[in-house]
Design a protein around this motif. Sequence first.
Motif, PDB file in Angstrom:
ATOM      1  N   SER A  87       0.823  -1.201   0.000  1.00  0.00           N
ATOM      2  CA  SER A  87       0.000   0.000   0.000  1.00  0.00           C
ATOM      3  C   SER A  87       0.862   1.257   0.000  1.00  0.00           C
ATOM      4  O   SER A  87       2.080   1.192   0.177  1.00  0.00           O
ATOM      5  N   GLU A  88       0.201   2.404  -0.169  1.00  0.00           N
ATOM      6  CA  GLU A  88       0.927   3.672  -0.087  1.00  0.00           C
ATOM      7  C   GLU A  88       1.531   3.859   1.294  1.00  0.00           C
ATOM      8  O   GLU A  88       2.624   4.415   1.430  1.00  0.00           O
ATOM      9  N   GLU A  89       0.844   3.385   2.321  1.00  0.00           N
ATOM     10  CA  GLU A  89       1.375   3.505   3.681  1.00  0.00           C
ATOM     11  C   GLU A  89       2.701   2.769   3.819  1.00  0.00           C
ATOM     12  O   GLU A  89       3.627   3.245   4.488  1.00  0.00           O
ATOM     13  N   ASP A  90       2.798   1.602   3.184  1.00  0.00           N
ATOM     14  CA  ASP A  90       4.062   0.853   3.227  1.00  0.00           C
ATOM     15  C   ASP A  90       5.179   1.618   2.511  1.00  0.00           C
ATOM     16  O   ASP A  90       6.315   1.675   2.985  1.00  0.00           O
TER      17      ASP A  90
END
Length: 599
Positions: free
Chosen positions: A40-43
């Motif tokens: 994900s973008e968070e990762d």
Amino acid sequence: MKKISIIIITGLLLAGTACKKSFFDRYPQDAISPQLFFKSEEDLALYINGLLSMPGTGIYYDDQSSDNMATTAAKEVKNIMTGSPSSKNLPDGWDWARLRNINYFLENYNKAQATQDVKDHYAGMARYYRALFYFGKIKRYSDVPWYGQTMNPSDTAQLYKPRSPRALVVDSMMADLSFAAAHIRSNVPSGTPNVWAAKALFARIALYEGTYRKYHPELNLQATAGRFLDTAINVTQDIIKNGGFTIYNTGNPAQDYATLFYSQDLLQNKEVILAYPYDASKSASSGGTGTVFGDYEQSPSRDLVQSYLMKDGTRYTDQPGYDQMQFVQEFQNRDPRLKQTLAWPGFVKAGDNKPYIQRLNKNFSGYHQIKGFTNTTDNIMAGSVDVPMYRYAETLLIYAEAKAEQASLTQADLDQSINLLRARVQMPPVSLAMAGADPDMVLAARYPDVSGPLKGVILEIRRERRVELAMEGYRFDDLMRWHAGKLLAKQPEGMYFPGLGKFDLTGDGIPDIILIDQSADIPTDDKKEKNSLGVNLIYYKAGSFGDNVTVYMKNGTAGGALVTEITPRTFLEPQYYYRPIPYTQMVLNPNLKQIFDWQ
């Protein structure tokens, strides 16, 4: 706004630290599967934030390797010039762990479930960090192996890779920075690089490489120098036209420049492209910069003091007897940035009710640095001063220098660049015609490689760069790229004293100190001579270097500039512009070969 920004950046740094503990300190594939992490973008954000690295308050100590400072520290370049350097006894800078982490990200970020523009932003950040990593490597070694992917321990071709040509490495860096400039967002968490920071680095590296190639014939790359100078011009023009930055100027020439270096909040300052924010009340303290002021390792050189112009724009070194002027005279009617960089006669330290009297000490110059020093007794305030990483002032200096080196500089270019810096401190503007017609002979002797019709203005741009960016860590790199390493062979000197006797250091015309012969005894306090204010004079024993005294003077008791060291220095060209590959690495990889006479 500062509190919110600090909370954001502190959280990111903590996240980055946690991320490093899980897989950054080990071979990445051994710690976590890319299929499990890059989802994900968070990762992507977590990984990239773990790569955040800015020098912070360290910039105020980085001029120790240059002619701006005298230093008692064992700086590498000083040890090289005074010793017998080789690949066996110089520090090992051959570390590739950070690059491995960057390349690992670039090999896996596309696995994330995110839009392409999101993935491109984080890829741009990684490529920004890769270019910055390699910038450090080419400055140190010139030719280094280019690794565009993560090394696998079983890949012998990668493990035993020879040095890649500098041209290939730098072109790869330029490609990384071009991608970063095209894809990094303008809106990012405070204290992290955005697109304008990427462009600022792009311009910095382009100028460095363009001038390095121009002035270093040993590389055989002079024909390609102009390409990089043109890049520096184009990128800085973009920043000037579209970045929305301005030179910080409230109309207070005695204070505005200094404000940039003790502000509690640079995140809102339109001159600062990227700042490192601190807030000691939020456990994000810089630790303060009190040691830059005193007698710890470093002290400003007299050579730096003499480089500042007079207030009317004339050259200090054109004054009769300038080299024998004493401390109080040196600060009279000078470029206001001098008093905002060094403690001046009459400077008052926080907590005192009278002017500070410059403390003299062996191996120190007598001058004291206040740029980067927070004049306060409040430890929270001292630890909460933001540090500028990229300033718009540097962008303008890059623009002017690159245009001058390409012989395309106009008066209009000067007026929209370095004359804005001079306007901040109400200094007369640089005139293209006048600088060209009357080059500074002192600077011309220091930089003999500079020639052509714009010689005079190039020399003035170099002066302006030295003055504007003093004590921010630029000077050593500038001397290296200008092929001016031999300037480091001169030992730095300090204040001038004509001989033994009494001297005023606060500017009130009343003596503050007395220099006595080494054969005399310093009397007890009740026997010391008092000045007209009824204050005891401060006593120093003066003599030649190595004598049993408290200050060293060039001519011993006959006076002269304070001497900080006397060990002869030799700067071998072109060898000392580079460093050898560490001997152990040569043993591990026989395909690595030394260059420029290093053994």
